[in-house]
Each structure stands twice: as C-alpha cells, then as structure tokens.
Design a protein around this motif. Structure first.
Motif, PDB file in Angstrom:
ATOM      1  N   GLU A 150       0.431  -0.793  -0.069  1.00 25.82           N
ATOM      2  CA  GLU A 150      -0.473   0.076  -0.034  1.00 25.82           C
ATOM      3  C   GLU A 150       0.617   1.310  -0.178  1.00 25.82           C
ATOM      4  OE1 GLU A 150      -0.689  -2.226   2.199  1.00 25.82           O
ATOM      5  OE2 GLU A 150      -2.141  -3.232   1.425  1.00 25.82           O
ATOM      6  N   MET A 151       1.865   1.145   0.172  1.00 25.58           N
ATOM      7  CA  MET A 151       2.611   2.536   0.513  1.00 25.58           C
ATOM      8  C   MET A 151       3.594   2.914  -1.030  1.00 25.58           C
ATOM      9  SD  MET A 151       5.452   0.882   3.073  1.00 25.58           S
ATOM     10  CE  MET A 151       6.778   2.307   3.493  1.00 25.58           C
ATOM     11  N   THR A 152       3.399   4.312  -0.858  1.00 24.25           N
ATOM     12  CA  THR A 152       3.677   5.021  -2.401  1.00 24.25           C
ATOM     13  C   THR A 152       5.556   4.259  -2.823  1.00 24.25           C
ATOM     14  OG1 THR A 152       4.733   6.857  -1.946  1.00 24.25           O
ATOM     15  CG2 THR A 152       2.327   5.906  -2.143  1.00 24.25           C
ATOM     16  N   ILE A 153       5.800   4.732  -3.691  1.00 26.45           N
ATOM     17  CA  ILE A 153       7.331   3.944  -4.470  1.00 26.45           C
ATOM     18  C   ILE A 153       8.608   5.374  -3.298  1.00 26.45           C
ATOM     19  CG2 ILE A 153       8.943   3.858  -6.463  1.00 26.45           C
ATOM     20  CD1 ILE A 153       6.495   1.780  -6.603  1.00 26.45           C
ATOM     21  N   ARG A 162      12.393   6.264   0.153  1.00 26.37           N
ATOM     22  CA  ARG A 162      13.026   6.523   1.354  1.00 26.37           C
ATOM     23  C   ARG A 162      12.604   5.566   2.294  1.00 26.37           C
ATOM     24  NH1 ARG A 162       9.237  10.701  -0.570  1.00 26.37           N
ATOM     25  NH2 ARG A 162       7.330   9.508   0.074  1.00 26.37           N
ATOM     26  N   THR A 163      12.185   4.819   2.967  1.00 27.03           N
ATOM     27  CA  THR A 163      12.174   3.698   4.014  1.00 27.03           C
ATOM     28  C   THR A 163      13.682   2.961   3.712  1.00 27.03           C
ATOM     29  OG1 THR A 163       9.950   3.380   4.040  1.00 27.03           O
ATOM     30  CG2 THR A 163      11.303   1.661   5.232  1.00 27.03           C
ATOM     31  N   ASN A 164      13.860   2.589   2.331  1.00 21.98           N
ATOM     32  CA  ASN A 164      14.843   1.626   2.230  1.00 21.98           C
ATOM     33  C   ASN A 164      15.469   1.680   0.388  1.00 21.98           C
ATOM     34  OD1 ASN A 164      16.474  -0.652   1.558  1.00 21.98           O
ATOM     35  ND2 ASN A 164      15.370  -2.027   2.507  1.00 21.98           N
ATOM     36  N   PRO A 165      16.469   2.727   0.655  1.00 15.96           N
ATOM     37  CA  PRO A 165      16.602   2.552  -0.621  1.00 15.96           C
ATOM     38  C   PRO A 165      17.789   1.558  -1.728  1.00 15.96           C
ATOM     39  CG  PRO A 165      17.625   4.237   0.491  1.00 15.96           C
ATOM     40  CD  PRO A 165      17.242   3.134   0.795  1.00 15.96           C
ATOM     41  N   ASP A 166      17.524   0.036  -0.849  1.00 20.95           N
ATOM     42  CA  ASP A 166      18.225  -0.930  -1.493  1.00 20.95           C
ATOM     43  C   ASP A 166      17.353  -1.087  -2.377  1.00 20.95           C
ATOM     44  OD1 ASP A 166      20.467  -0.306  -0.446  1.00 20.95           O
ATOM     45  OD2 ASP A 166      20.097  -1.107   1.633  1.00 20.95           O
ATOM     46  N   VAL A 167      16.287  -1.120  -1.906  1.00 28.00           N
ATOM     47  CA  VAL A 167      14.532  -1.930  -3.015  1.00 28.00           C
ATOM     48  C   VAL A 167      14.562  -1.131  -4.423  1.00 28.00           C
ATOM     49  CG1 VAL A 167      12.425  -2.397  -3.324  1.00 28.00           C
ATOM     50  CG2 VAL A 167      12.977  -1.895  -0.481  1.00 28.00           C
ATOM     51  N   ALA A 195       7.913 -10.316  -2.166  1.00 26.02           N
ATOM     52  CA  ALA A 195       8.657 -11.246  -1.993  1.00 26.02           C
ATOM     53  C   ALA A 195      10.307 -11.125  -2.054  1.00 26.02           C
ATOM     54  CB  ALA A 195       8.292 -13.332  -2.563  1.00 26.02           C
ATOM     55  N   GLN A 196      10.710 -11.089  -3.571  1.00 26.82           N
ATOM     56  CA  GLN A 196      11.925 -10.178  -3.528  1.00 26.82           C
ATOM     57  C   GLN A 196      12.117  -9.282  -3.145  1.00 26.82           C
ATOM     58  OE1 GLN A 196      12.536  -9.161  -7.776  1.00 26.82           O
ATOM     59  NE2 GLN A 196      10.331 -10.613  -7.764  1.00 26.82           N
ATOM     60  N   ILE A 197      11.318  -8.215  -2.815  1.00 26.51           N
ATOM     61  CA  ILE A 197      12.024  -7.327  -1.776  1.00 26.51           C
ATOM     62  C   ILE A 197      11.740  -7.538  -0.044  1.00 26.51           C
ATOM     63  CG2 ILE A 197      10.993  -5.183  -0.237  1.00 26.51           C
ATOM     64  CD1 ILE A 197       9.114  -4.620  -3.274  1.00 26.51           C
ATOM     65  N   GLU A 198      10.931  -8.157   0.597  1.00 33.83           N
ATOM     66  CA  GLU A 198      11.318  -9.027   1.695  1.00 33.83           C
ATOM     67  C   GLU A 198      12.058 -10.301   1.389  1.00 33.83           C
ATOM     68  OE1 GLU A 198       7.372 -10.601   1.861  1.00 33.83           O
ATOM     69  OE2 GLU A 198       5.741  -8.985   2.527  1.00 33.83           O
ATOM     70  N   ALA A 199      13.002 -10.903   0.758  1.00 35.79           N
ATOM     71  CA  ALA A 199      14.196 -10.738   0.678  1.00 35.79           C
ATOM     72  C   ALA A 199      15.476 -10.567   0.418  1.00 35.79           C
ATOM     73  CB  ALA A 199      14.458 -11.803  -0.447  1.00 35.79           C
TER      74      ALA A 199
END
Length: 63
Positions: free
Chosen positions: A7-10, A15-20, A58-62
């Motif tokens: 639900e978060m915007t891109i 801003r939360t995790n630039p590694d995404v 799933a990729q982001i959570e990994a």
C-alpha cells in the motif's frame, strides 16, 4: 528496518529503504522518480506494469 507494504507509494518505499530500487528497476519500473511513482502505491504500479504483486513483495522481503 521499517516494514514495506504494497500500500506504500514508491516514494515512501525508497525513502524507507533505498536498496529496494534495484529490485524495482529489474522488474521494469524504470521511472522511480517520476510524479506517478511518488503518488501511486506499489500494488498500483505492479498492476500497471503487469507484475504479480506477491512475487514483487517476496523479492523485497528477501532483502
């Protein structure tokens, strides 16, 4: 690390995790800084790009 949700915007996600960013880029979301990326949710962006949101999450959570 703060939890990332579909639900978060891109913009919020980056801003939360630039590694995404590389995950999103590899998935075909090449306009991470454009206005729509700042206003649409990850789920909406996945739908527009024809991606499966559960696979993307799933990729982001990994990370």
């Amino acid at each position: 690390m703060a939890e990332i949700t579909k639900e978060m915007t891109i913009g919020e996600i980056l801003r939360t995790n630039p590694d995404v960013a590389p995950i999103l880029m590899n998935a075909g979301m090449h306009c991470l800084g454009c206005p729509s990326a700042q206003g649409e949710s990850l789920e909406e962006a996945a739908m527009v790009h024809g991606m499966n949101i559960d696979d993307l999450m799933a990729q982001i959570e990994a990370l």
